[in-house]
Design an enzyme around this catalytic site. Structure first.
Site, short mmCIF file in Angstrom:
data_model
loop_
_atom_site.label_atom_id
_atom_site.label_comp_id
_atom_site.label_asym_id
_atom_site.label_seq_id
_atom_site.Cartn_x
_atom_site.Cartn_y
_atom_site.Cartn_z
N ARG A 1 24.70 1.40 -10.52
CA ARG A 1 24.25 0.08 -10.46
C ARG A 1 25.28 -0.75 -9.63
O ARG A 1 26.75 -1.06 -10.22
CB ARG A 1 24.42 -0.46 -11.88
CG ARG A 1 23.67 -1.78 -12.02
CD ARG A 1 23.99 -2.53 -13.58
NE ARG A 1 25.39 -2.98 -13.36
CZ ARG A 1 26.21 -2.91 -14.63
NH1 ARG A 1 25.70 -2.60 -15.60
NH2 ARG A 1 27.27 -3.69 -14.59
N HIS B 1 25.23 -6.25 -14.46
CA HIS B 1 24.07 -5.97 -15.26
C HIS B 1 22.94 -7.08 -15.18
O HIS B 1 21.69 -6.70 -15.07
CB HIS B 1 24.60 -5.89 -16.90
CG HIS B 1 23.35 -6.05 -17.79
ND1 HIS B 1 22.53 -4.84 -17.97
CD2 HIS B 1 22.83 -6.91 -18.53
CE1 HIS B 1 21.49 -5.17 -18.85
NE2 HIS B 1 21.74 -6.64 -19.09
N TYR C 1 35.75 -5.26 -15.47
CA TYR C 1 35.63 -4.21 -16.37
C TYR C 1 35.62 -2.99 -15.53
O TYR C 1 35.67 -1.91 -15.99
CB TYR C 1 34.44 -4.11 -17.44
CG TYR C 1 33.08 -4.34 -16.92
CD1 TYR C 1 32.22 -3.16 -16.43
CD2 TYR C 1 32.41 -5.59 -17.37
CE1 TYR C 1 30.97 -3.59 -15.87
CE2 TYR C 1 31.15 -5.79 -16.94
CZ TYR C 1 30.60 -4.75 -16.25
OH TYR C 1 29.17 -5.18 -15.88
#
Lengths: 366, 326
Positions: free
Chosen positions: A259, A263, A272
């Site tokens: 990815r 998100h 993160y």
């Protein structure tokens, strides 16, 4: 245990396993490419639309486009797709119109789900593309039920369900896999392992080296495939579909991908994860690889690319203008529809109450 | 009219509907070779075969979800839950999916599915096997909730539910399975959402469903010995509720006592009490009263359990209170 990562193409679009190359007609190959590119181009525009505040939410799939199209192109139109919220390319491949897609994102008067669902929760029954649910994994047992229903009614249709690697941690995944294997239901489970479940890395989802190997415990084949290789995905799905149609039961496919974006529009991955990680995956891009493959075969030229992108720009602009011209709100009367097959008396009462309140206090279209 | 047990009545309903519609099938734990944990599916596997009477792995979230998936593409599943106590692991499927898919899909998908099984306390089954879950399900738009109290109602309502195009929560009384009762000869159905006066009276309306309809009738018998005429209303369906029947009865008697086996807080009885208070305000001679299970997890000990389930003696006492007799 060591599973082979199934590939057909390398990163440069060279065929590395000719024996697995699905012999698609040129038009089919172009459609696969064009759908992947369409997802990429749409994602860029639609995320921008969200940033401009014109839609409330959006979810991109940058770098994962092959996982949408590769499995779907191995199905028939009568097969069912239970997607999660990140496989819009599956619906686009089947012909979901841009204008309708945009109306869903706006939740406007021509939104097929009547302004009831968050953006990207499409429902396209006429394309056997089942209504998308937000809770992770609930579509997995449902796909098993649809697959069993096909067998019970004497059809050889299959159901294919998508979920992320995070979804494989749910009880619904275990239940669905176990149930399908016990009942030899014609289901294809596609685990789109993109490395991240919002901020949770793959290493926190499972201690197993692969997701595909989980299939062994359920008594079904588990296949690990390069999720950025549309041809490899098509090939393994085609094999799984053939087994399912014959009555040999389900298959779990782990599509290993990444990815590259957030998100969703509500997420900022820079807090993160190391930004070098998504950059590294750009060299494994599924679209670029497929384009080189197509070009090598003589099915795609730079002129084709320019023409396609130009046509997209026009189609998108037109669809957007049309969708934004649609009345922004579904008719008030629809608010009470579809909760039940017939509107019950208490909802009829609520509808009357709301209408009389609005008549008294608000402008007619408030 | 033939006399059958509540269990047999349910069995007949399923058998007749499976006979009449090839899209109807039964799925759940132990429903096939074991003929059901409570023998409600007795003989159905032998009659309809493994394709239509399906034993499942132990996973409510699974077969409830599988049933939803089958219903979405046109079949009419009956999903048996061994008890509604075990339905809670399937709540995501029932509440987030079954109840919403029609609405969320803009009416594209329809879900003709019946979730059925026993609910309420039986005897000494303790906290995790004795729950009345109807208050959870009646809260959810998109679900119909049906709770028959007699063999006749059980059969007629289950047949209607199997034919209905909505997801249905059908809660059977675990202690009612052995009850005998007359049912009409031949084919009949009872409409969803229509209650019934189980006993006509003039002084007070007692409302109860499932096992509590039976307790309400026992209460009325006790009261009759004391010269009090109680009317017993069994709503039979809790959602949609037969508000008209309840209101017309309370308007006649002027007093209302609700018996509910479940917990008091936000119970179904609380909703009924609100409706009665609003719609019968000028007719009431006493505030609506409720007798419910105690507000605690059910104990195992037989004598303690007895104090947690509404019974006719306590109900009669409450009726005397609303009649200002004590």
């Amino acid at each position: 245990m060591k599973l082979e990562l199934v590939r057909v193409l390398d990163d440069d679009g060279n065929v590395v396993h000719a024996e697995r190359e699905p012999q698609f007609a040129p038009a089919e190959l172009r459609k696969i490419y064009e759908t992947m590119l369409l997802v990429r181009l749409l994602d860029e525009r639609l995320l921008r639309l969200q940033r401009q505040g014109r839609i409330g939410f959006y979810l991109t799939a940058t770098g994962e486009e092959a996982t949408h199209v590769g499995p779907t192109c191995a199905l028939r139109g009568s097969d069912w797709i239970y997607s999660s919220y990140r496989e819009i390319g599956a619906a686009l491949y089947r012909g979901y119109p841009l204008r309708v897609l945009l109306c869903q994102l706006f939740g406007n008067a021509e939104d097929p789900v009547k302004g009831r669902q968050m953006p990207v929760h499409h429902s396209v029954r006429n394309l056997n593309f089942v209504s998308i649910s937000s809770p992770v994994g609930t579509q997995i047992p449902q796909a098993v039920g649809t697959a069993m229903a096909a067998r019970m009614t004497g059809r050889d249709d299959v159901a294919l369900t998508y979920f992320g690697e995070g979804g494989s941690s749910t009880g619904a995944f275990h239940i669905g896999c176990n149930f399908a294997a016990v009942r030899k239901a014609p289901v294809i489970f596609v685990c789109r392992n993109n490395g991240w479940a919002i901020s949770v890395p793959r290493s926190v989802q499972t201690a197993a080296p692969t997701f595909a190997q989980k299939a062994i415990a359920y008594g079904m084949p588990g296949i690990l495939v390069d999720g950025n290789d549309a041809l490899a995905l098509a090939w393994v799905t085609r094999e799984a579909v053939a087994r399912a149609r014959k009555g040999d039961g389900p298959t779990l496919i782990e599509a290993r991908t990444y990815r590259r974006g957030p998100h969703s529009s509500s997420d900022d991955p820079s807090v993160y994860r190391d930004p070098a990680e998504p950059r590294e995956w750009e060299s494994h891009d599924p679209i670029l690889r497929f384009r080189k493959y197509l070009a090598n075969k003589g099915h795609w030229t730079d002129a084709d690319e320019t023409a396609f992108r130009g046509a997209f720009d026009r189609d998108y602009a037109l669809a957007l203008a049309e969708a934004e011209a649609v009345a922004p709100k579904p008719a008030l009367g629809t608010l009470f529809d579809d909760v039940f097959a017939q509107r019950p008396w208490h909802l009829a009462e609520q509808a009357v109450e709301l209408e009389s309140h609005l008549r008294k206090w608000r402008a007619p279209d408030a | 009219m033939p006399t059958v047990s509540y269990r047999e009545a349910l069995n007949q309903a399923m058998a007749e509907e499976m006979e009449g519609d090839p899209n109807v099938f039964l799925m759940g734990e132990e429903v096939g070779y074991y003929n059901g944990a409570y023998k409600v599916s007795q003989g159905l596997l032998a009659r309809f075969g493994e394709k239509r009477v399906i034993d499942t792995p132990i996973a409510e979230g699974g077969f409830v979800g599988v049933g939803i998936g089958a219903a979405m593409v046109g079949l009419r599943p009956i999903i048996e839950l061994m008890t509604w106590n075990f339905s809670l692991v399937a709540a995501d499927q029932i509440i987030n999916n079954a109840a919403k898919i029609r609405q969320m899909s803009g009416g594209q998908f329809t879900l003709p599915v019946v979730f059925r099984g026993p609910g309420g306390s039986a005897h000494q089954l303790a906290a995790q096997h004795s729950q009345s879950t109807e208050a959870f399900w009646t809260h959810v738009p998109g679900l119909k909730v049906v709770m028959p109290s007699t063999p006749k109602d059980a059969k007629g309502l289950l047949k209607s539910c199997i034919r209905d195009n909505n997801p249905i929560v059908f809660i059977e009384g675990e202690v009612l399975y052995g009850d005998q009762g007359e049912i009409p000869e031949g084919e009949y159905t009872i409409p969803i959402g229509v209650g019934e006066i189980k006993r006509v009276g003039t002084d007070v309306t007692i409302i109860g469903w499932s096992k509590m309809a039976k307790v309400a009738l026992e209460t009325a018998t006790l009261l009759a010995e004391q010269g009090i005429s109680a009317e017993v209303v069994d709503p039979r369906t809790l959602r949609p509720l037969d508000e008209e029947l309840i209101v017309s009865s309370v308007k006649k008697t002027g007093r209302c006592v609700i018996l509910e086996e479940g917990w008091p807080y936000n119970g179904v009885g609380a909703e009924i009490a609100y409706r009665v208070a609003r719609l019968c305000f000028d007719d009431l001679d006493h505030p609506v009263e409720r007798l419910t299970g105690n507000d605690l997890p059910m104990p195992y000990n037989r004598k303690l359990e007895h104090h947690c389930v509404p019974d006719a003696e306590r109900a009669a006492e409450l009726v005397r209170k609303v009649l200002y007799l004590d």
